[in-house]
Design a protein around this motif. Sequence first.
Motif, mmCIF file in Angstrom:
data_model
loop_
_atom_site.group_PDB
_atom_site.id
_atom_site.type_symbol
_atom_site.label_atom_id
_atom_site.label_comp_id
_atom_site.label_asym_id
_atom_site.label_seq_id
_atom_site.Cartn_x
_atom_site.Cartn_y
_atom_site.Cartn_z
ATOM 1 N N THR A 44 -53.486 -65.862 -41.411
ATOM 2 C CA THR A 44 -54.120 -67.141 -41.179
ATOM 3 C C THR A 44 -53.331 -68.172 -41.977
ATOM 4 O O THR A 44 -53.012 -69.392 -41.263
ATOM 5 C CB THR A 44 -55.398 -67.197 -41.599
ATOM 6 N N GLY A 45 -52.969 -67.973 -43.072
ATOM 7 C CA GLY A 45 -52.156 -68.875 -44.121
ATOM 8 C C GLY A 45 -50.774 -69.075 -43.341
ATOM 9 O O GLY A 45 -50.168 -70.275 -43.469
ATOM 10 N N HIS A 46 -50.123 -67.911 -42.995
ATOM 11 C CA HIS A 46 -48.610 -68.041 -42.496
ATOM 12 C C HIS A 46 -48.770 -69.028 -41.023
ATOM 13 O O HIS A 46 -47.919 -69.848 -41.187
ATOM 14 C CB HIS A 46 -48.119 -66.942 -42.165
ATOM 15 N N ALA A 47 -49.821 -68.770 -40.297
ATOM 16 C CA ALA A 47 -49.904 -69.734 -39.171
ATOM 17 C C ALA A 47 -50.375 -70.854 -39.439
ATOM 18 O O ALA A 47 -49.762 -72.090 -38.864
ATOM 19 C CB ALA A 47 -50.903 -69.207 -38.157
ATOM 20 N N SER A 48 -51.111 -71.375 -40.532
ATOM 21 C CA SER A 48 -51.381 -72.640 -41.122
ATOM 22 C C SER A 48 -50.042 -73.225 -41.602
ATOM 23 O O SER A 48 -49.720 -74.367 -41.126
ATOM 24 C CB SER A 48 -52.271 -72.528 -42.023
ATOM 25 N N GLY A 49 -49.352 -72.400 -42.208
ATOM 26 C CA GLY A 49 -47.993 -73.061 -42.714
ATOM 27 C C GLY A 49 -47.132 -73.526 -41.640
ATOM 28 O O GLY A 49 -46.691 -74.728 -41.847
ATOM 29 N N ARG A 50 -46.810 -72.940 -40.565
ATOM 30 C CA ARG A 50 -46.209 -73.451 -39.539
ATOM 31 C C ARG A 50 -46.641 -74.717 -38.925
ATOM 32 O O ARG A 50 -46.067 -75.571 -38.468
ATOM 33 C CB ARG A 50 -45.912 -72.211 -38.184
ATOM 34 N N ARG A 72 -57.825 -81.457 -43.065
ATOM 35 C CA ARG A 72 -59.167 -81.014 -43.814
ATOM 36 C C ARG A 72 -59.229 -79.786 -44.143
ATOM 37 O O ARG A 72 -59.768 -79.236 -45.414
ATOM 38 C CB ARG A 72 -60.404 -81.483 -42.844
ATOM 39 N N LYS A 73 -58.878 -78.656 -43.400
ATOM 40 C CA LYS A 73 -59.119 -77.297 -43.506
ATOM 41 C C LYS A 73 -57.944 -76.984 -44.794
ATOM 42 O O LYS A 73 -58.178 -76.135 -45.566
ATOM 43 C CB LYS A 73 -58.392 -76.459 -42.067
ATOM 44 N N VAL A 74 -56.607 -77.425 -44.582
ATOM 45 C CA VAL A 74 -55.850 -77.373 -45.807
ATOM 46 C C VAL A 74 -56.294 -77.658 -47.022
ATOM 47 O O VAL A 74 -56.163 -77.165 -48.174
ATOM 48 C CB VAL A 74 -54.449 -77.933 -45.375
ATOM 49 N N ASN A 75 -56.809 -78.952 -47.120
ATOM 50 C CA ASN A 75 -57.577 -79.630 -48.085
ATOM 51 C C ASN A 75 -58.397 -78.647 -48.988
ATOM 52 O O ASN A 75 -58.290 -78.398 -50.133
ATOM 53 C CB ASN A 75 -57.989 -81.020 -48.081
ATOM 54 N N GLY A 76 -59.437 -78.348 -48.121
ATOM 55 C CA GLY A 76 -60.321 -77.371 -48.601
ATOM 56 C C GLY A 76 -59.705 -76.072 -49.225
ATOM 57 O O GLY A 76 -60.283 -75.569 -50.021
ATOM 58 N N TYR A 77 -58.904 -75.434 -48.419
ATOM 59 C CA TYR A 77 -58.237 -74.290 -48.995
ATOM 60 C C TYR A 77 -57.575 -74.141 -50.085
ATOM 61 O O TYR A 77 -57.887 -73.496 -51.094
ATOM 62 C CB TYR A 77 -57.462 -73.582 -47.640
ATOM 63 N N VAL A 78 -56.764 -75.544 -50.219
ATOM 64 C CA VAL A 78 -55.873 -75.391 -51.398
ATOM 65 C C VAL A 78 -56.774 -75.772 -52.722
ATOM 66 O O VAL A 78 -56.690 -75.195 -53.702
ATOM 67 C CB VAL A 78 -55.004 -76.586 -51.307
ATOM 68 N N HIS A 79 -58.040 -76.554 -52.412
ATOM 69 C CA HIS A 79 -59.078 -76.727 -53.680
ATOM 70 C C HIS A 79 -59.570 -75.490 -53.943
ATOM 71 O O HIS A 79 -59.755 -75.291 -55.214
ATOM 72 C CB HIS A 79 -59.791 -77.996 -53.305
ATOM 73 N N ARG A 80 -60.136 -74.715 -53.012
ATOM 74 C CA ARG A 80 -60.728 -73.698 -53.318
ATOM 75 C C ARG A 80 -60.090 -72.324 -53.801
ATOM 76 O O ARG A 80 -60.350 -71.909 -54.858
ATOM 77 C CB ARG A 80 -61.525 -72.894 -52.173
#
Length: 108
Positions: A44-50, A72-80
């Motif tokens: 999931t993260g690798h796909a998000s990175g692209r 918003r999804k990235v912001n939430g993931y990074v903070h968590r």
Amino acid sequence: MSTDEEAAAEFGKAVNMTAKELERWLDTDESKSAGQKDGGAESTGHASGRRIVELLRTNKADLSEDDYAHMRKVNGYVHRHLAQRPSGDVAGTRWRYSLMNWGHDPLK
């Protein structure tokens, strides 16, 4: 829910890697080995990175509602994920590699 401008500003803080840095990172074995995979597929993260690389290269005027939703999804993931930082040196950890797939290098 935050406005698009707030989401973009937060994204700018959460993502501290350039498009080029992130692209290079995504090509590494470490990047490809980190994160949750569905049946051997890309994590999931690798796909998000692209997707983040695309967002970083997109003009603000051309961003869609889907683009802001991904920010918003990235912001939430990074903070968590930052809140779960392990103790000690994190340089070679899956925790760091996973965050880097989402565009954030905690050692920067």
